[in-house]
Design a protein around this motif. Structure first.
Motif, PDB file in Angstrom:
ATOM      1  N   LYS A 172       6.441 -19.157 -15.257  1.00 15.59           N
ATOM      2  CA  LYS A 172       6.556 -18.311 -16.438  1.00 15.59           C
ATOM      3  C   LYS A 172       5.360 -17.368 -16.549  1.00 15.59           C
ATOM      4  N   ILE A 173       5.657 -16.074 -16.435  1.00 18.35           N
ATOM      5  CA  ILE A 173       4.591 -15.074 -16.571  1.00 18.35           C
ATOM      6  C   ILE A 173       4.903 -14.263 -17.822  1.00 18.35           C
ATOM      7  N   ASN A 174       3.866 -13.806 -18.519  1.00 22.09           N
ATOM      8  CA  ASN A 174       4.101 -12.976 -19.707  1.00 22.09           C
ATOM      9  C   ASN A 174       4.123 -11.489 -19.393  1.00 22.09           C
ATOM     10  N   ALA A 175       3.329 -11.086 -18.399  1.00 21.89           N
ATOM     11  CA  ALA A 175       3.327  -9.674 -17.980  1.00 21.89           C
ATOM     12  C   ALA A 175       2.689  -9.582 -16.601  1.00 21.89           C
ATOM     13  N   ILE A 176       2.996  -8.470 -15.915  1.00 19.75           N
ATOM     14  CA  ILE A 176       2.453  -8.248 -14.570  1.00 19.75           C
ATOM     15  C   ILE A 176       1.654  -6.947 -14.572  1.00 19.75           C
ATOM     16  N   GLY A 177       0.503  -6.979 -13.935  1.00 21.06           N
ATOM     17  CA  GLY A 177      -0.279  -5.767 -13.735  1.00 21.06           C
ATOM     18  C   GLY A 177      -0.443  -5.537 -12.246  1.00 21.06           C
ATOM     19  N   ILE A 178      -0.308  -4.287 -11.817  1.00 21.19           N
ATOM     20  CA  ILE A 178      -0.452  -3.983 -10.388  1.00 21.19           C
ATOM     21  C   ILE A 178      -1.439  -2.849 -10.183  1.00 21.19           C
ATOM     22  N   GLY A 179      -2.432  -3.089  -9.364  1.00 20.32           N
ATOM     23  CA  GLY A 179      -3.325  -2.027  -8.911  1.00 20.32           C
ATOM     24  C   GLY A 179      -2.862  -1.633  -7.530  1.00 20.32           C
ATOM     25  N   ILE A 180      -2.588  -0.356  -7.342  1.00 17.54           N
ATOM     26  CA  ILE A 180      -1.941   0.055  -6.091  1.00 17.54           C
ATOM     27  C   ILE A 180      -2.709   1.213  -5.464  1.00 17.54           C
ATOM     28  N   ALA A 181      -2.804   1.173  -4.127  1.00 16.87           N
ATOM     29  CA  ALA A 181      -3.498   2.256  -3.432  1.00 16.87           C
ATOM     30  C   ALA A 181      -2.648   3.518  -3.519  1.00 16.87           C
ATOM     31  N   GLY A 182      -3.151   4.548  -4.178  1.00 18.51           N
ATOM     32  CA  GLY A 182      -2.382   5.787  -4.280  1.00 18.51           C
ATOM     33  C   GLY A 182      -2.537   6.438  -5.630  1.00 18.51           C
ATOM     34  N   MET A 183      -1.757   7.477  -5.842  1.00 17.30           N
ATOM     35  CA  MET A 183      -1.829   8.190  -7.109  1.00 17.30           C
ATOM     36  C   MET A 183      -0.663   7.756  -7.986  1.00 17.30           C
ATOM     37  N   VAL A 184      -0.987   7.303  -9.185  1.00 17.16           N
ATOM     38  CA  VAL A 184       0.060   6.762 -10.050  1.00 17.16           C
ATOM     39  C   VAL A 184       0.022   7.407 -11.430  1.00 17.16           C
ATOM     40  N   ASP A 224      -3.103  -6.877  -6.470  1.00 16.52           N
ATOM     41  CA  ASP A 224      -3.832  -5.781  -5.833  1.00 16.52           C
ATOM     42  C   ASP A 224      -3.054  -5.413  -4.576  1.00 16.52           C
ATOM     43  N   PHE A 225      -2.285  -4.306  -4.659  1.00 16.53           N
ATOM     44  CA  PHE A 225      -1.367  -3.945  -3.582  1.00 16.53           C
ATOM     45  C   PHE A 225      -2.006  -2.898  -2.677  1.00 16.53           C
ATOM     46  N   GLY A 226      -2.579  -3.381  -1.568  1.00 14.45           N
ATOM     47  CA  GLY A 226      -3.253  -2.464  -0.645  1.00 14.45           C
ATOM     48  C   GLY A 226      -2.401  -2.127   0.564  1.00 14.45           C
ATOM     49  N   GLY A 227      -2.906  -1.270   1.414  1.00 13.83           N
ATOM     50  CA  GLY A 227      -2.177  -0.829   2.602  1.00 13.83           C
ATOM     51  C   GLY A 227      -2.042  -1.915   3.664  1.00 13.83           C
ATOM     52  N   THR A 228      -2.978  -2.880   3.698  1.00 17.51           N
ATOM     53  CA  THR A 228      -2.884  -3.933   4.710  1.00 17.51           C
ATOM     54  C   THR A 228      -2.638  -5.312   4.120  1.00 17.51           C
ATOM     55  N   LYS A 229      -3.171  -5.558   2.895  1.00 21.26           N
ATOM     56  CA  LYS A 229      -2.916  -6.868   2.288  1.00 21.26           C
ATOM     57  C   LYS A 229      -2.631  -6.759   0.792  1.00 21.26           C
ATOM     58  N   VAL A 230      -1.986  -7.812   0.286  1.00 19.97           N
ATOM     59  CA  VAL A 230      -1.698  -7.865  -1.150  1.00 19.97           C
ATOM     60  C   VAL A 230      -2.320  -9.138  -1.705  1.00 19.97           C
ATOM     61  N   ASN A 231      -3.206  -8.981  -2.700  1.00 20.23           N
ATOM     62  CA  ASN A 231      -3.855 -10.128  -3.342  1.00 20.23           C
ATOM     63  C   ASN A 231      -3.219 -10.390  -4.700  1.00 20.23           C
ATOM     64  N   PHE A 232      -3.046 -11.667  -4.994  1.00 22.06           N
ATOM     65  CA  PHE A 232      -2.472 -12.054  -6.289  1.00 22.06           C
ATOM     66  C   PHE A 232      -3.431 -12.999  -7.002  1.00 22.06           C
ATOM     67  N   THR A 233      -3.457 -12.926  -8.313  1.00 23.83           N
ATOM     68  CA  THR A 233      -4.139 -13.954  -9.094  1.00 23.83           C
ATOM     69  C   THR A 233      -3.380 -14.130 -10.412  1.00 23.83           C
ATOM     70  N   VAL A 234      -3.536 -15.293 -11.004  1.00 25.21           N
ATOM     71  CA  VAL A 234      -2.923 -15.546 -12.304  1.00 25.21           C
ATOM     72  C   VAL A 234      -4.053 -15.746 -13.315  1.00 25.21           C
ATOM     73  N   GLY A 250       4.529   4.540 -15.479  1.00 22.78           N
ATOM     74  CA  GLY A 250       4.700   3.429 -14.534  1.00 22.78           C
ATOM     75  C   GLY A 250       5.274   3.871 -13.194  1.00 22.78           C
ATOM     76  N   VAL A 251       4.959   5.118 -12.813  1.00 24.38           N
ATOM     77  CA  VAL A 251       5.524   5.682 -11.583  1.00 24.38           C
ATOM     78  C   VAL A 251       4.443   5.801 -10.500  1.00 24.38           C
ATOM     79  N   GLY A 252       4.789   5.358  -9.282  1.00 23.53           N
ATOM     80  CA  GLY A 252       3.930   5.601  -8.125  1.00 23.53           C
ATOM     81  C   GLY A 252       4.236   7.008  -7.632  1.00 23.53           C
ATOM     82  N   VAL A 253       3.330   7.940  -7.846  1.00 24.24           N
ATOM     83  CA  VAL A 253       3.636   9.353  -7.564  1.00 24.24           C
ATOM     84  C   VAL A 253       3.438   9.692  -6.083  1.00 24.24           C
ATOM     85  N   TYR A 254       2.246   9.345  -5.540  1.00 19.49           N
ATOM     86  CA  TYR A 254       2.017   9.498  -4.088  1.00 19.49           C
ATOM     87  C   TYR A 254       1.390   8.215  -3.575  1.00 19.49           C
ATOM     88  N   LEU A 255       2.169   7.403  -2.893  1.00 18.02           N
ATOM     89  CA  LEU A 255       1.622   6.160  -2.350  1.00 18.02           C
ATOM     90  C   LEU A 255       1.398   6.353  -0.849  1.00 18.02           C
TER      91      LEU A 255
END
Ligand SMILES: [Zn+2]
Length: 312
Positions: free
Chosen positions: A57-69, A9-19, A74-79
């Motif tokens: 070993k990770i199989n895939a990564i998912g990212i939730g990002i603040a902005g328009m994607v 979870d990629f936010g403007g002030t912090k980034v949270n990770f979980t597996v 898979g493009v961050g259009v306006y972050l």
């Protein structure tokens, strides 16, 4: 062996990770976002998080990002909150670095994915998700899939115009819902009136603190929240009329004040058609804390298995 999916979870002030391992979410890690001036700063932060989770070993990564994607490319259009980056090839760049498939979405859709699997939207096919925090965001569930629109941007409820020629918004327009009902909007409401000589006991102009004063009967604090609720009810009523949802779910920090959801429910009949209102449940989100990271891990699991989670 269970597959491992990294949720970010990629936010403007912090980034949270979980597996995500099987049905469990492990290795919760939180780091500061710091300054971001290129896509490589984002890659660096994700690397730090991966290292801290201690998995190799990770199989895939998912990212939730603040902005328009653009979820499909898979493009961050306006972050806007991440160095105002535009058109960054996030999924490809990260995928090259980590050697696994990477999928991105905006942070509100990620929260919606989590609610759909584990929270208030479990088993629900048609819903609207409204997130009220520093800003106001939204997500749309149609037929069990997330509606993303032509470019991936659908559901920007925060920028619905609710007051013609109202206050200036970060997006450049005036009178957006976000200017009245977000945490910053509530703070601005109070600040503007104090400047005009209103008397109040509010000791810190911060949405959370203003809620405390609203609950103890401070008139200005109460009015600030009533104003926010008024525009949220107006928007909610209009969204109900458009989507005929089974549920409207509210999430985000401002909703945690306890001053939003019941108050919106009391006002919404002014704006939604009676036939629609009979069917719709208006509720608070169930999941707390790491919702964005959990949703991002689910995004990685679903999309890496080829599941079609979007409608557009
Ligand atoms: Zn706006």
């Amino acid at each position: 062996m269970d597959k491992l999916f990294l949720g970010v979870d990629f936010g403007g002030t912090k980034v949270n990770f979980t597996v995500m391992k099987g049905r469990e979410f492990i290795n919760l890690v939180k780091i500061r976002t710091g300054s971001i001036s290129s896509v490589y700063d984002i890659v660096d932060k994700v690397s730090v998080g991966v290292e801290r989770t201690g998995i190799n070993k990770i199989n895939a990564i998912g990212i939730g990002i603040a902005g328009m994607v653009d979820q499909i490319k898979g493009v961050g259009v306006y972050l806007t909150n991440l160095g105002k980056l535009t058109n960054v090839n996030l999924a490809d760049t990260l995928s090259e670095k980590f050697g696994v498939p990477v999928f991105i979405d905006n942070d509100v859709d990620a929260a919606l994915i989590a609610e759909k699997e584990l929270g208030a939207l479990n088993g629900i096919r048609n819903a609207v998700f409204i997130s009220v925090g520093t800003g106001v965001g939204g997500g749309i569930l149609i037929g069990g899939k997330i509606y993303i629109g032509k470019n991936g941007f659908a559901g920007e409820f925060g920028h619905i115009t609710v007051r013609e020629n109202g206050l200036k918004c970060n997006c450049g327009k005036r009178g957006c819902l976000e200017t009245e009902s977000s945490g910053t909007g509530i703070e601005r409401y109070v600040r503007n009136r104090i400047k005009r000589g209103w008397k109040t006991k509010i000791d810190k102009i911060e949405a959370k603190r203003i809620a405390v004063f609203a609950k103890s009967g401070d008139v200005l604090a109460t009015k600030a929240y009533q104003n926010a609720v008024h525009y949220l009810a107006l928007t909610t009523g209009n969204l109900i009329n458009i989507f005929n949802p089974e549920k409207v779910i509210f999430g985000g920090g401002v909703v945690e004040s306890g001053l939003i959801v019941e108050a919106v429910k009391n006002l919404v009949s002014k704006y939604a058609l009676p036939a629609f209102l009979k069917e719709v449940k208006i509720e608070k989100s169930i999941l707390k804390g790491n919702t964005g990271a959990i949703g991002a891990a689910l995004l990685a699991r679903d999309r890496s298995s080829g599941k079609n989670i979007y409608i557009y």
